[in-house]
Every structure is written in structure tokens, then in C-alpha cells.
Design a protein around this motif. Structure first.
Motif, mmCIF file in Angstrom:
data_model
loop_
_atom_site.group_PDB
_atom_site.id
_atom_site.type_symbol
_atom_site.label_atom_id
_atom_site.label_comp_id
_atom_site.label_asym_id
_atom_site.label_seq_id
_atom_site.Cartn_x
_atom_site.Cartn_y
_atom_site.Cartn_z
ATOM 1 N N LYS A 104 31.899 64.464 24.011
ATOM 2 C CA LYS A 104 31.328 63.390 24.830
ATOM 3 C C LYS A 104 32.377 62.597 25.621
ATOM 4 O O LYS A 104 32.035 61.638 26.311
ATOM 5 C CB LYS A 104 30.501 62.451 23.956
ATOM 6 C CG LYS A 104 29.276 63.130 23.353
ATOM 7 C CD LYS A 104 28.423 62.160 22.548
ATOM 8 C CE LYS A 104 27.210 62.868 21.968
ATOM 9 N NZ LYS A 104 26.371 61.943 21.151
ATOM 10 N N ALA A 105 33.633 62.996 25.521
ATOM 11 C CA ALA A 105 34.688 62.309 26.273
ATOM 12 C C ALA A 105 34.479 62.517 27.767
ATOM 13 O O ALA A 105 33.914 63.533 28.193
ATOM 14 C CB ALA A 105 36.058 62.845 25.855
ATOM 15 N N THR A 106 34.934 61.574 28.577
ATOM 16 C CA THR A 106 34.737 61.700 30.025
ATOM 17 C C THR A 106 35.438 62.937 30.577
ATOM 18 O O THR A 106 34.933 63.590 31.497
ATOM 19 C CB THR A 106 35.240 60.448 30.765
ATOM 20 O OG1 THR A 106 36.624 60.231 30.444
ATOM 21 C CG2 THR A 106 34.439 59.218 30.380
ATOM 22 N N GLY A 107 36.602 63.283 30.018
ATOM 23 C CA GLY A 107 37.315 64.488 30.449
ATOM 24 C C GLY A 107 36.540 65.744 30.122
ATOM 25 O O GLY A 107 36.478 66.688 30.916
ATOM 26 N N SER A 108 35.911 65.762 28.965
ATOM 27 C CA SER A 108 35.096 66.902 28.539
ATOM 28 C C SER A 108 33.893 67.082 29.461
ATOM 29 O O SER A 108 33.600 68.194 29.909
ATOM 30 C CB SER A 108 34.629 66.691 27.098
ATOM 31 O OG SER A 108 33.816 67.761 26.673
ATOM 32 N N LEU A 109 33.229 65.990 29.759
ATOM 33 C CA LEU A 109 32.053 66.049 30.639
ATOM 34 C C LEU A 109 32.438 66.464 32.054
ATOM 35 O O LEU A 109 31.693 67.180 32.728
ATOM 36 C CB LEU A 109 31.355 64.689 30.654
ATOM 37 C CG LEU A 109 30.770 64.229 29.312
ATOM 38 C CD1 LEU A 109 30.222 62.811 29.423
ATOM 39 C CD2 LEU A 109 29.686 65.191 28.830
ATOM 40 N N ALA A 110 33.635 66.042 32.494
ATOM 41 C CA ALA A 110 34.103 66.411 33.834
ATOM 42 C C ALA A 110 34.345 67.916 33.928
ATOM 43 O O ALA A 110 33.946 68.563 34.903
ATOM 44 C CB ALA A 110 35.376 65.644 34.176
ATOM 45 N N TYR A 111 34.997 68.494 32.914
ATOM 46 C CA TYR A 111 35.270 69.939 32.961
ATOM 47 C C TYR A 111 33.999 70.760 32.790
ATOM 48 O O TYR A 111 33.883 71.853 33.363
ATOM 49 C CB TYR A 111 36.329 70.319 31.926
ATOM 50 C CG TYR A 111 37.722 70.153 32.473
ATOM 51 C CD1 TYR A 111 38.191 70.969 33.494
ATOM 52 C CD2 TYR A 111 38.560 69.158 32.001
ATOM 53 C CE1 TYR A 111 39.462 70.811 34.020
ATOM 54 C CE2 TYR A 111 39.843 68.987 32.523
ATOM 55 C CZ TYR A 111 40.276 69.820 33.529
ATOM 56 O OH TYR A 111 41.538 69.658 34.070
#
Length: 252
Positions: free
Chosen positions: A235-242
Motif C-alpha cells: 500500500k506504499a505510494t511507491g508500490s502503487l505508482a509502479y
């Protein structure tokens, strides 16, 4: 037939390895099979996907130099659906080892034709240079993603990698296409980041991904645990971005 994507920019620290690992994890999460190729002698992608480069006896060097079957070099990872062609510092000696090879820029391309297991995607993490290893990656790939860090020297690096890609297209791999420019380490609070983003999108509008990768602590922490960010912290913003980037590529 596998879609082969090189992640390339001769500038270091722009997010090539993070992108290669994270995309591999996100594609696998979406049900695809992935081969991650660590083309950097530093072995950061190998370590970041959970293997110790120093403990691996046979790696990409052995496959490219022709001493070992590439299928015996491929390793499974703890991430379901993701295999890796690992590397370590031995890969840095490749150029001096293959002095008599007629077409040294096609070593990786020829090796990939011998892989017995079918993969949906082959993702190549390129080294921060424009030498033989990077050339091999661009000659083997169908397309290239160019990570661009939102900082001062970004445009200079873009000009250099575009020149290198153009040369490869003219001399070695006419089918190579730029899949897109990927804006990384974006922080909207920093005026320069916004300016670089505006400039890249203005120059390469149709070739710049809509998805931007933010500065995010989870992206920095995930390699320590040997996992793609979408598995380490979904759920991290970096995870959602990728994950958004993976879907953008699939829908593109």
C-alpha cells in the motif's frame, strides 16, 4: 514471444534498478512470468531480488562468455513468477575476456534465444554506462524505458542516452523503440522537480509515461529485504505508482 524491456540511462542513481525490480514484482502480481536480467556488475538487482551476488558460482558472465548454458545460470527468487539472471563483479571483466568474438554486442541476444522456459517479460537492468554491457542490452531488447530523475542534470543525461539509442537503432537493432520516459523521485514540494517534469513532458509528450514515481522510503527499504516494493509494502505510494506503471505498459 517475450517482450524484452531494457531499463537504461547512463546516469547513476536515477532509479533503474528500483524500476527493474518493482516492475518485475508488479507484472508477476498481475499474473505474468518474468525474467529479470542483472546487467550491472554491481549486482544490485540480484541482491535487491533476494540473492547474494557473492555466493553465486555461475552467473550472467558465464552465460555471455559461452562457458555455461544460460538455463543453468537462471535462478528462482522468493518472488513467485520472477526468475533472475544474476551478476556480480566478474561481469566487469567480460570485455577483456571475449576479445576474439566477432559480434560482441549480440552476446545477450544470442543467449536469450537459448532459454528453454517461456517468459512473458524479460526485464534488463542496465549498468550506469554506455559501454559493451549496455550495448548488449539495447541490442537484445524490443523496447527501452528511460528513467529520468527530477533533478538538475536530467536533460544532459537524456540527450546522451537518446544519442546512444539512436546509434543502436541505426547500426544494430532497427526495431528498438522507446517505450517511454519515466519520471522518478518526484517531489511536488521541490520547484526544480516540477520544472524538469514540465520540460520532459513538453519535449516528449507522447513518449512520457503518465505515471510518475514519487520519492518514497519504502522504495529505498524494499531491496534490504530482497523483495519488490509491491510485496514488501503493497500500500506504499511507491508500490502503487509502479503498479500503475505496469498497467500503463500493458494497456499501451
Amino acid at each position: 514471444m517475450s517482450k524484452i524491456i531494457a531499463i537504461s540511462n547512463q546516469k547513476g542513481g536515477v532509479g533503474k534498478t528500483t524500476t527493474a525490480i518493482s516492475l518485475s514484482g508488479c507484472f508477476s502480481k498481475l499474473g505474468y512470468s518474468i525474467l529479470l536480467i542483472d546487467m550491472d556488475p554491481q549486482g544490485n538487482a540480484t541482491r535487491g531480488i533476494g540473492l547474494d551476488p557473492t555466493a553465486i558460482r555461475k552467473n550472467l558472465f558465464d552465460a555471455l562468455s559461452g562457458t555455461t548454458d544460460i538455463n543453468k545460470v537462471i535462478k528462482k527468487t522468493q518472488t513467485k513468477g520472477v526468475d533472475v539472471l544474476p551478476s556480480n563483479l566478474k561481469l566487469a571483466t567480460l570485455e577483456s575476456t571475449i576479445g576474439g568474438v566477432e559480434k560482441p554486442f549480440n552476446l545477450l541476444k544470442e543467449c536469450l534465444t537459448k532459454i528453454s522456459k517461456p517468459y512473458d517479460f524479460i526485464i534488463i537492468d542496465c549498468p550506469p554506462s554506455l559501454g559493451l554491457l549496455n550495448l548488449n542490452a539495447l541490442c537484445a531488447a524490443n523496447s527501452v524505458i528511460i528513467p529520468v530523475q527530477c533533478e538538475y542534470y536530467a536533460m544532459e543525461a537524456v540527450a546522451q542516452i537518446l544519442s546512444s539509442i539512436s546509434k543502436v537503432q541505426k547500426e544494430y537493432n532497427p526495431d528498438l523503440e522507446i517505450l517511454g520516459f519515466l519520471l522518478t523521485m518526484y517531489d511536488s514540494r521541490i520547484k526544480l522537480a516540477t520544472e524538469v517534469t514540465t520540460e520532459i513532458r513538453g519535449l516528449f509528450r507522447e513518449k512520457t509515461f503518465v505515471t510518475q514515481i514519487p520519492r518514497n522510503i519504502s522504495l529505498a527499504e524494499a531491496p534490504f529485504y530482497g523483495k519488490p516494493v509491491n510485496i514488501f509494502r503493497p500500500k506504499a505510494t511507491g508500490s502503487l505508482a509502479y503498479l500503475s506503471l505496469a498497467k500503463e505498459i500493458l494497456n499501451g
